[in-house]
Design an enzyme around this catalytic site. Structure first.
Site, short mmCIF file in Angstrom:
data_model
loop_
_atom_site.label_atom_id
_atom_site.label_comp_id
_atom_site.label_asym_id
_atom_site.label_seq_id
_atom_site.Cartn_x
_atom_site.Cartn_y
_atom_site.Cartn_z
N SER A 48 0.85 -1.19 0.00
CA SER A 48 0.00 0.00 0.00
C SER A 48 0.88 1.24 0.00
O SER A 48 1.90 1.28 0.70
CB SER A 48 -0.87 0.00 1.26
OG SER A 48 -1.52 1.25 1.40
N TYR A 53 -2.62 -1.92 10.04
CA TYR A 53 -2.66 -2.15 8.59
C TYR A 53 -1.33 -1.77 7.95
O TYR A 53 -0.72 -2.56 7.22
CB TYR A 53 -3.80 -1.34 7.97
CG TYR A 53 -3.88 -1.46 6.46
CD1 TYR A 53 -4.39 -2.60 5.86
CD2 TYR A 53 -3.44 -0.42 5.64
CE1 TYR A 53 -4.46 -2.72 4.48
CE2 TYR A 53 -3.50 -0.52 4.24
CZ TYR A 53 -4.02 -1.67 3.67
OH TYR A 53 -4.07 -1.78 2.29
N1 NAP Z 1 -8.36 -0.49 -2.76
C1 NAP Z 1 -7.37 0.27 -2.36
O1 NAP Z 1 -7.52 1.52 -2.41
C2 NAP Z 1 -6.09 -0.31 -1.84
C3 NAP Z 1 -5.07 0.59 -1.50
C4 NAP Z 1 -3.87 0.08 -1.02
C5 NAP Z 1 -3.68 -1.27 -0.94
N2 NAP Z 1 -4.70 -2.14 -1.27
C6 NAP Z 1 -4.41 -3.58 -1.16
O2 NAP Z 1 -4.83 -4.22 -2.35
C7 NAP Z 1 -5.21 -5.57 -2.07
C8 NAP Z 1 -6.59 -5.83 -2.63
O3 NAP Z 1 -7.49 -4.97 -1.97
P1 NAP Z 1 -8.91 -4.55 -2.55
O4 NAP Z 1 -8.99 -3.08 -2.43
O5 NAP Z 1 -9.17 -5.22 -3.83
O6 NAP Z 1 -9.81 -5.15 -1.37
P2 NAP Z 1 -11.20 -5.91 -1.36
O7 NAP Z 1 -12.08 -5.45 -2.45
O8 NAP Z 1 -11.64 -5.80 0.06
O9 NAP Z 1 -10.75 -7.40 -1.66
C9 NAP Z 1 -9.93 -8.08 -0.77
C10 NAP Z 1 -9.70 -9.46 -1.32
O10 NAP Z 1 -8.88 -10.18 -0.38
C11 NAP Z 1 -9.55 -11.39 -0.08
N3 NAP Z 1 -9.21 -11.96 1.20
C12 NAP Z 1 -9.33 -11.42 2.44
N4 NAP Z 1 -8.94 -12.29 3.38
C13 NAP Z 1 -8.56 -13.43 2.71
C14 NAP Z 1 -8.07 -14.68 3.09
N5 NAP Z 1 -7.89 -15.01 4.38
N6 NAP Z 1 -7.75 -15.60 2.13
C15 NAP Z 1 -7.92 -15.30 0.81
N7 NAP Z 1 -8.42 -14.14 0.39
C16 NAP Z 1 -8.73 -13.22 1.32
C17 NAP Z 1 -11.03 -11.04 -0.17
O11 NAP Z 1 -11.80 -12.23 -0.23
P3 NAP Z 1 -13.35 -12.31 0.25
O12 NAP Z 1 -14.17 -11.84 -0.92
O13 NAP Z 1 -13.52 -13.74 0.56
O14 NAP Z 1 -13.50 -11.43 1.46
C18 NAP Z 1 -11.02 -10.23 -1.45
O15 NAP Z 1 -10.94 -11.05 -2.57
C19 NAP Z 1 -5.15 -5.72 -0.55
O16 NAP Z 1 -3.94 -6.35 -0.18
C20 NAP Z 1 -5.18 -4.28 -0.05
O17 NAP Z 1 -4.57 -4.13 1.20
C21 NAP Z 1 -5.90 -1.69 -1.72
#
Ligand code: NAP
Length: 271
Positions: free
Chosen positions: A133, A146
């Site tokens: 992130s 986080y």
């Molecule tokens: N969106 C942003 O602005 C942002 C910014 C910085 C970093 N990130 C990083 O980008 C990555 C993706 O985030 P996102 O924004 O796409 O989040 P999201 O929409 O909340 O999706 C999170 C994903 O992680 C999965 N997950 C959570 N716990 C898990 C586990 N124990 N085993 C396998 N899968 C699991 C969720 O599965 P379920 O559907 O089963 O819950 C979902 O597929 C993350 O690492 C996040 O920290 C995102």
């Protein structure tokens, strides 16, 4: 690298992981899109339109270490699965919250990577891509669990970059800014710290700043496109941003010394 062979993406049920799985398949990889509930991915193969690669869905909960399986040969691993938790002040954050955060964001990623590295070696090398992130570059209050989980992954990636290079495995760290996902939408609220004596002002200021990112949010498709470009680019640096806001932060961080960069951001939260 050439877009061929097997790529595994964790957390591909939705958000960034889902878009990356589709993008890598469209580019030519045979993608294993993994998720906790495979039924969440039933429409996913149909989203692959380019016909170059393929996509299959597989169950994988990164915290269920005994059940983790990876293909025998792997060209790309994308450690994307991640979680975000409530944001009380540090002094009121229970150990259970820290543990839950680290189980997914750190220990889950470690176990998946440990198992994937022999498969990457068996394929003659490839790319190990960790999604951290851009928030780890900024002193964001109430986000220590986080941010520190992501910073741990960042340090793991630095070591692995040196450790795996002789084996032909390139390590890549994607540092997203605001990407249009459920996780981002869920963060559009004041942090729980707002309810605690002494922290209300900082929590309100944080939320005011958080609202400033409206208009700077990037789609998952655009982020996935940038991530796939970095995976395929053998000359990509270790740390890569996948959206304009994070590109600006990473550039600013690279061009500044650490303390000056922090000092420039502190007034956002300290007034
Ligand atoms: N969106 C942003 O602005 C942002 C910014 C910085 C970093 N990130 C990083 O980008 C990555 C993706 O985030 P996102 O924004 O796409 O989040 P999201 O929409 O909340 O999706 C999170 C994903 O992680 C999965 N997950 C959570 N716990 C898990 C586990 N124990 N085993 C396998 N899968 C699991 C969720 O599965 P379920 O559907 O089963 O819950 C979902 O597929 C993350 O690492 C996040 O920290 C995102």
């Amino acid at each position: 690298m050439r877009a061929e062979g097997t790529a595994l993406v964790t957390g591909a049920s939705r958000g960034i992981g889902r878009a990356v799985a589709v993008e890598l398949a469209n580019r030519g990889f045979d993608v294993v899109a993994t998720m906790r509930r495979p039924e969440d991915g039933k429409d996913l193969p149909a989203e692959v339109t380019a016909g170059a690669g393929s996509l299959t869905v597989q169950k994988l909960d990164v915290t269920d270490h005994h059940a983790i399986t990876v293909p025998d040969e792997l060209r790309v691993l994308v450690n994307n699965a991640g979680t975000e938790k409530p944001h009380p002040p540090f002094e009121a954050t229970p150990m259970s919250l820290w543990r839950e955060m680290y189980e997914t964001n750190v220990f889950g990623l470690i176990e998946v990577s440990r198992r994937a590295i022999p498969a990457l070696r068996a394929a003659g090398g490839g790319v190990l891509c960790n999604v951290t992130s851009s928030s780890i570059l900024a002193p964001v209050p109430f986000y220590a669990p986080y941010r520190s989980s992501k910073a741990a992954v960042s340090a793991i990636g630095e070591s692995l970059r040196a450790e795996l290079a002789p084996l032909g495995i390139r390590v890549l760290e994607i540092m997203p800014g605001p990407i249009d996902t459920d996780m981002l939408a869920g963060s559009d609220r004041p942090p729980e710290a707002i309810e605690f004596d002494g922290y209300r002002d900082a929590a309100e200021r944080y939320y005011e700043g958080r609202r400033g990112i409206e208009g700077m949010i990037t789609s998952t498709a655009d982020a996935a496109n940038a991530i796939a470009d970095a995976i395929l680019d053998d000359s990509a640096p270790l740390r890569v941003a996948c959206d304009p806001l994070a590109v600006g932060m990473l550039d600013g961080w690279r061009q500044s010394d650490d303390e000056s960069f922090m000092q420039a951001m502190l007034p956002t939260w300290t007034g």
